[in-house]
Design an enzyme around this catalytic site. Sequence first.
Site, short mmCIF file in Angstrom:
data_model
loop_
_atom_site.label_atom_id
_atom_site.label_comp_id
_atom_site.label_asym_id
_atom_site.label_seq_id
_atom_site.Cartn_x
_atom_site.Cartn_y
_atom_site.Cartn_z
N GLY A 156 29.23 32.87 21.46
CA GLY A 156 28.40 32.66 22.64
C GLY A 156 27.22 31.72 22.45
N SER A 157 27.30 30.82 21.47
CA SER A 157 26.14 29.94 21.26
C SER A 157 25.96 28.97 22.42
CB SER A 157 26.24 29.20 19.93
OG SER A 157 27.26 28.23 19.96
N MET A 159 38.53 31.95 25.41
CA MET A 159 39.77 31.57 24.74
C MET A 159 41.02 32.15 25.41
SD MET A 159 38.41 29.66 22.53
CE MET A 159 39.67 29.30 21.31
N ARG A 160 41.13 31.98 26.72
CA ARG A 160 42.33 32.40 27.43
C ARG A 160 42.84 31.25 28.28
NH1 ARG A 160 44.84 36.17 25.35
NH2 ARG A 160 45.97 36.50 27.31
N ASN A 163 34.13 23.63 31.92
CA ASN A 163 34.49 24.07 30.56
C ASN A 163 33.87 23.11 29.56
OD1 ASN A 163 35.96 25.51 28.50
ND2 ASN A 163 37.45 23.83 28.45
N HIS A 218 34.72 21.54 25.83
CA HIS A 218 35.83 21.43 24.88
C HIS A 218 35.35 20.61 23.68
CE1 HIS A 218 39.92 21.35 23.44
NE2 HIS A 218 39.77 20.07 23.17
N THR A 257 40.83 22.15 35.73
CA THR A 257 42.00 21.98 36.61
C THR A 257 43.15 22.73 35.95
OG1 THR A 257 42.56 19.94 35.45
CG2 THR A 257 41.23 19.71 37.45
N LEU A 296 45.59 22.36 31.06
CA LEU A 296 44.61 22.76 30.04
C LEU A 296 43.87 21.55 29.47
CD1 LEU A 296 43.63 25.19 28.22
CD2 LEU A 296 45.35 24.42 26.57
#
Length: 206
Positions: free
Chosen positions: A15-16, A93-94, A110, A112, A144, A147
Amino acid sequence: MRAMKNIVILISGRGSNMEAIVHAAQSEQWPAKIAAVISNRADAPGLRFAAKQGIPTNVVTHQDYPTRDTFDAALQATIDQYQPDLVALAGFMRILTSAFVEHYSGRMLNIHPSLLPSFPGLATHRQALAAGVRVHGATVHFVTPTLDHGPIVEQAAVPVLSNDTEDTLSQRVLAQEHIIYPRAIRLFVEGRLTLENGMVRVLDPA
Ligand code: GRF
């Protein structure tokens, strides 16, 4: 429209990035509140930080659901209790179903850990070292259904050094994540970040 925007942050672990967002929201006095932090894992260390900050936390355990559809429906119901203007995936991570992603179209971001479109998926730092790239980095993008492929909002690049390991490289990238993710979310809550025909548009400050 409400003046204060509600942000719901989804995590799976440390959670950083979530911490960086919470700190920036406080110190920069965003017109927003972190309405909830939700994890798919009860043991996610980030939940403790959120609870200490007085942020409501929820756990929706993916193993409790037989399919992705039922998990995503439960997750969506939990998120929507908080009437989010923005859902921020921060190390969540899903893989999400299209129905879930469409529900939050234009209001889910998100982070990445690569310079997309290079290295989608997992183990991005290992992928970067194996490819021998000289620059690597991080990307904030709208989510979207494909992935790690949504419209790009922010990117930061870092050099790849000859003696880098996955660990040293990931730390260098993470420091940039903590800068660009809060910056992107701030643009969003200020109403300056929009999607137009699938392209990101950033408006000047009012
Ligand atoms: C970050 O590198 C993020 O980009 C990736 O997973 C990591 C999560 O780190 N998706 P944290 O939980 O935010 O510390």
